[in-house]
Motif scaffolding. Sequence first.
Motif, PDB file in Angstrom:
ATOM      1  N   ASN A  29     -33.803 -76.140 -14.363  1.00  0.00           N
ATOM      2  CA  ASN A  29     -33.286 -74.846 -13.908  1.00  0.00           C
ATOM      3  C   ASN A  29     -33.289 -74.780 -12.391  1.00  0.00           C
ATOM      4  OD1 ASN A  29     -33.076 -73.430 -16.575  1.00  0.00           O
ATOM      5  ND2 ASN A  29     -35.264 -73.897 -16.612  1.00  0.00           N
ATOM      6  N   VAL A  30     -32.143 -74.437 -11.813  1.00  0.00           N
ATOM      7  CA  VAL A  30     -31.996 -74.222 -10.379  1.00  0.00           C
ATOM      8  C   VAL A  30     -31.260 -72.896 -10.215  1.00  0.00           C
ATOM      9  CG1 VAL A  30     -31.046 -75.063  -8.213  1.00  0.00           C
ATOM     10  CG2 VAL A  30     -31.873 -76.694  -9.922  1.00  0.00           C
ATOM     11  N   GLU A  31     -31.876 -71.944  -9.529  1.00  0.00           N
ATOM     12  CA  GLU A  31     -31.280 -70.609  -9.464  1.00  0.00           C
ATOM     13  C   GLU A  31     -31.739 -69.882  -8.216  1.00  0.00           C
ATOM     14  OE1 GLU A  31     -30.142 -67.162 -12.677  1.00  0.00           O
ATOM     15  OE2 GLU A  31     -31.789 -68.530 -13.136  1.00  0.00           O
ATOM     16  N   VAL A  32     -30.856 -69.061  -7.655  1.00  0.00           N
ATOM     17  CA  VAL A  32     -31.203 -68.168  -6.557  1.00  0.00           C
ATOM     18  C   VAL A  32     -31.227 -66.751  -7.104  1.00  0.00           C
ATOM     19  CG1 VAL A  32     -30.532 -67.240  -4.316  1.00  0.00           C
ATOM     20  CG2 VAL A  32     -30.256 -69.684  -4.782  1.00  0.00           C
ATOM     21  N   LEU A  33     -32.384 -66.123  -7.011  1.00  0.00           N
ATOM     22  CA  LEU A  33     -32.597 -64.789  -7.558  1.00  0.00           C
ATOM     23  C   LEU A  33     -32.484 -63.750  -6.447  1.00  0.00           C
ATOM     24  CD1 LEU A  33     -35.731 -65.859  -9.579  1.00  0.00           C
ATOM     25  CD2 LEU A  33     -33.485 -65.423 -10.575  1.00  0.00           C
ATOM     26  N   ASN A  34     -31.865 -62.616  -6.762  1.00  0.00           N
ATOM     27  CA  ASN A  34     -31.624 -61.546  -5.803  1.00  0.00           C
ATOM     28  C   ASN A  34     -32.354 -60.275  -6.212  1.00  0.00           C
ATOM     29  OD1 ASN A  34     -29.306 -62.758  -4.047  1.00  0.00           O
ATOM     30  ND2 ASN A  34     -28.716 -63.212  -6.154  1.00  0.00           N
ATOM     31  N   ARG A  35     -32.267 -59.266  -5.350  1.00  0.00           N
ATOM     32  CA  ARG A  35     -32.885 -57.972  -5.678  1.00  0.00           C
ATOM     33  C   ARG A  35     -32.429 -57.505  -7.058  1.00  0.00           C
ATOM     34  NH1 ARG A  35     -35.521 -53.505  -4.694  1.00  0.00           N
ATOM     35  NH2 ARG A  35     -34.638 -51.508  -5.308  1.00  0.00           N
ATOM     36  N   GLY A  36     -33.388 -57.047  -7.834  1.00  0.00           N
ATOM     37  CA  GLY A  36     -33.089 -56.577  -9.174  1.00  0.00           C
ATOM     38  C   GLY A  36     -33.200 -57.653 -10.231  1.00  0.00           C
ATOM     39  N   ASP A  37     -33.326 -58.908  -9.805  1.00  0.00           N
ATOM     40  CA  ASP A  37     -33.469 -59.996 -10.773  1.00  0.00           C
ATOM     41  C   ASP A  37     -34.916 -60.145 -11.211  1.00  0.00           C
ATOM     42  OD1 ASP A  37     -30.786 -60.598 -10.690  1.00  0.00           O
ATOM     43  OD2 ASP A  37     -31.017 -62.269  -9.285  1.00  0.00           O
ATOM     44  N   LEU A  38     -35.081 -60.517 -12.456  1.00  0.00           N
ATOM     45  CA  LEU A  38     -36.393 -60.840 -13.009  1.00  0.00           C
ATOM     46  C   LEU A  38     -36.301 -62.207 -13.666  1.00  0.00           C
ATOM     47  CD1 LEU A  38     -39.055 -58.757 -14.630  1.00  0.00           C
ATOM     48  CD2 LEU A  38     -38.201 -60.666 -15.977  1.00  0.00           C
ATOM     49  N   GLN A  39     -37.189 -63.095 -13.272  1.00  0.00           N
ATOM     50  CA  GLN A  39     -37.243 -64.449 -13.833  1.00  0.00           C
ATOM     51  C   GLN A  39     -38.565 -64.618 -14.554  1.00  0.00           C
ATOM     52  OE1 GLN A  39     -39.380 -67.068 -12.022  1.00  0.00           O
ATOM     53  NE2 GLN A  39     -39.177 -68.169 -13.947  1.00  0.00           N
ATOM     54  N   LEU A  40     -38.514 -65.161 -15.770  1.00  0.00           N
ATOM     55  CA  LEU A  40     -39.728 -65.356 -16.561  1.00  0.00           C
ATOM     56  C   LEU A  40     -39.781 -66.797 -17.058  1.00  0.00           C
ATOM     57  CD1 LEU A  40     -41.201 -62.867 -19.134  1.00  0.00           C
ATOM     58  CD2 LEU A  40     -41.285 -65.315 -19.560  1.00  0.00           C
ATOM     59  N   THR A  41     -40.883 -67.473 -16.761  1.00  0.00           N
ATOM     60  CA  THR A  41     -41.116 -68.828 -17.241  1.00  0.00           C
ATOM     61  C   THR A  41     -42.292 -68.806 -18.206  1.00  0.00           C
ATOM     62  OG1 THR A  41     -40.308 -69.858 -15.207  1.00  0.00           O
ATOM     63  CG2 THR A  41     -41.707 -71.193 -16.625  1.00  0.00           C
ATOM     64  N   SER A  42     -42.056 -69.215 -19.429  1.00  0.00           N
ATOM     65  CA  SER A  42     -43.131 -69.413 -20.392  1.00  0.00           C
ATOM     66  C   SER A  42     -43.582 -70.867 -20.227  1.00  0.00           C
ATOM     67  CB  SER A  42     -42.629 -69.141 -21.809  1.00  0.00           C
ATOM     68  OG  SER A  42     -43.669 -69.285 -22.750  1.00  0.00           O
ATOM     69  N   ALA A  43     -44.699 -71.073 -19.510  1.00  0.00           N
ATOM     70  CA  ALA A  43     -45.097 -72.432 -19.117  1.00  0.00           C
ATOM     71  C   ALA A  43     -45.526 -73.278 -20.307  1.00  0.00           C
ATOM     72  CB  ALA A  43     -46.209 -72.363 -18.079  1.00  0.00           C
ATOM     73  N   GLY A  44     -46.134 -72.646 -21.301  1.00  0.00           N
ATOM     74  CA  GLY A  44     -46.501 -73.358 -22.525  1.00  0.00           C
ATOM     75  C   GLY A  44     -47.263 -74.642 -22.252  1.00  0.00           C
ATOM     76  N   THR A  45     -46.787 -75.761 -22.806  1.00  0.00           N
ATOM     77  CA  THR A  45     -47.471 -77.048 -22.694  1.00  0.00           C
ATOM     78  C   THR A  45     -47.410 -77.641 -21.295  1.00  0.00           C
ATOM     79  OG1 THR A  45     -45.460 -78.130 -23.501  1.00  0.00           O
ATOM     80  CG2 THR A  45     -47.174 -77.628 -25.124  1.00  0.00           C
ATOM     81  N   GLY A  46     -46.615 -77.048 -20.394  1.00  0.00           N
ATOM     82  CA  GLY A  46     -46.634 -77.479 -19.012  1.00  0.00           C
ATOM     83  C   GLY A  46     -45.262 -77.582 -18.373  1.00  0.00           C
ATOM     84  N   ILE A  47     -45.158 -77.054 -17.147  1.00  0.00           N
ATOM     85  CA  ILE A  47     -43.939 -77.165 -16.339  1.00  0.00           C
ATOM     86  C   ILE A  47     -44.353 -77.366 -14.883  1.00  0.00           C
ATOM     87  CG2 ILE A  47     -42.479 -75.764 -17.857  1.00  0.00           C
ATOM     88  CD1 ILE A  47     -43.511 -74.187 -14.608  1.00  0.00           C
ATOM     89  N   SER A  48     -43.404 -77.838 -14.076  1.00  0.00           N
ATOM     90  CA  SER A  48     -43.569 -77.860 -12.629  1.00  0.00           C
ATOM     91  C   SER A  48     -42.418 -77.070 -12.028  1.00  0.00           C
ATOM     92  CB  SER A  48     -43.549 -79.291 -12.089  1.00  0.00           C
ATOM     93  OG  SER A  48     -44.639 -80.029 -12.589  1.00  0.00           O
ATOM     94  N   HIS A  49     -42.686 -76.327 -10.966  1.00  0.00           N
ATOM     95  CA  HIS A  49     -41.616 -75.574 -10.324  1.00  0.00           C
ATOM     96  C   HIS A  49     -41.912 -75.360  -8.846  1.00  0.00           C
ATOM     97  CE1 HIS A  49     -43.377 -71.223 -11.108  1.00  0.00           C
ATOM     98  NE2 HIS A  49     -44.201 -71.989 -10.446  1.00  0.00           N
ATOM     99  N   SER A  50     -40.878 -74.934  -8.116  1.00  0.00           N
ATOM    100  CA  SER A  50     -41.025 -74.524  -6.723  1.00  0.00           C
ATOM    101  C   SER A  50     -40.340 -73.182  -6.552  1.00  0.00           C
ATOM    102  CB  SER A  50     -40.414 -75.561  -5.772  1.00  0.00           C
ATOM    103  OG  SER A  50     -39.017 -75.673  -5.977  1.00  0.00           O
ATOM    104  N   GLU A  51     -40.837 -72.388  -5.593  1.00  0.00           N
ATOM    105  CA  GLU A  51     -40.279 -71.072  -5.305  1.00  0.00           C
ATOM    106  C   GLU A  51     -40.235 -70.897  -3.799  1.00  0.00           C
ATOM    107  OE1 GLU A  51     -41.952 -68.215  -8.791  1.00  0.00           O
ATOM    108  OE2 GLU A  51     -43.451 -69.372  -7.700  1.00  0.00           O
ATOM    109  N   LYS A  52     -39.039 -70.675  -3.270  1.00  0.00           N
ATOM    110  CA  LYS A  52     -38.870 -70.595  -1.826  1.00  0.00           C
ATOM    111  C   LYS A  52     -37.932 -69.454  -1.447  1.00  0.00           C
ATOM    112  CE  LYS A  52     -39.670 -75.554  -1.191  1.00  0.00           C
ATOM    113  NZ  LYS A  52     -39.182 -76.831  -0.599  1.00  0.00           N
ATOM    114  N   ALA A  53     -38.091 -68.987  -0.203  1.00  0.00           N
ATOM    115  CA  ALA A  53     -37.152 -67.992   0.330  1.00  0.00           C
ATOM    116  C   ALA A  53     -35.839 -68.690   0.654  1.00  0.00           C
ATOM    117  CB  ALA A  53     -37.724 -67.339   1.576  1.00  0.00           C
ATOM    118  N   HIS A  54     -34.776 -68.170   0.084  1.00  0.00           N
ATOM    119  CA  HIS A  54     -33.452 -68.752   0.278  1.00  0.00           C
ATOM    120  C   HIS A  54     -32.702 -67.953   1.328  1.00  0.00           C
ATOM    121  CE1 HIS A  54     -29.750 -70.842  -1.000  1.00  0.00           C
ATOM    122  NE2 HIS A  54     -29.160 -69.677  -0.815  1.00  0.00           N
TER     123      HIS A  54
END
Length: 264
Positions: free
Chosen positions: A82-107
Amino acid sequence: MKLIPRPSEERGHADHGWLKTFHTFSFATYQSGGHESYGPLRVINEDRVAPRTGFGTHSHREFEIFSYVVSGQLEHKDSMGNVEVLNRGDLQLTSAGTGISHSEKAHGPKQVHFLQIWSVPTQSGLPPKYYTRHFSDSEKTDRWVKVVGQAGSKDVTDKREGEGPAPVHSPLSMYATILGAGNGLDGDAAVALKGPKAYVHVIQTSGYNSGRGDGTTVKVKSGSEEMILREGDGAYIRVDQEGERLKVINSGESAAEIVLFDLE
């Protein structure tokens, strides 16, 4: 219903230059025996990340992790592709479960301000999943909108994108509103809490402030219980009876953005 204040200036706080953050519960170097978690809620961080900086790739497992974007743009990348740019009003939910890796940065050229929320799932070993939803200012104005709901509920779908609440594998629902000055939510317009716990938080929208909350003022009330909350403030709520409703009034001079967690 019992209301217990969580003033903004008493939250955990850190200024790393690129990141200015507040912690409602114990997190990283902030450890408080009185504020470890509340029901299934484990993290409510109010983060401000400087332009083109952010959290590099890191891993999680066995948490439900969701981000509520207040301003700016949040760039998300993860090990599920998943690669996505989220804006005001957006909600992102990750169910990590058995394991994930991610990054979160100001775009982009502006700071991103968002709430980072973690909850504990009701079962372990779930397959990782990713969801996004968008809730406009207009649909949240002067009404509660359910933005996160329990997976499997009749008003919650398991689609990656779409309308309605994002599904969480924890016994909670999350609501959001933008309440105009002088306006209130009471009676049928208030959320009927399932309880036995809830938590309300007034987002610090007028700007970063590590001291006593300023900006708008919100009054929360139930029966004889009444409390004034400023920006950045929150309150623990103990629900005595299922179906109790929390009255919320914006007693300030500007709009207030508020989130409410119903914790079953």
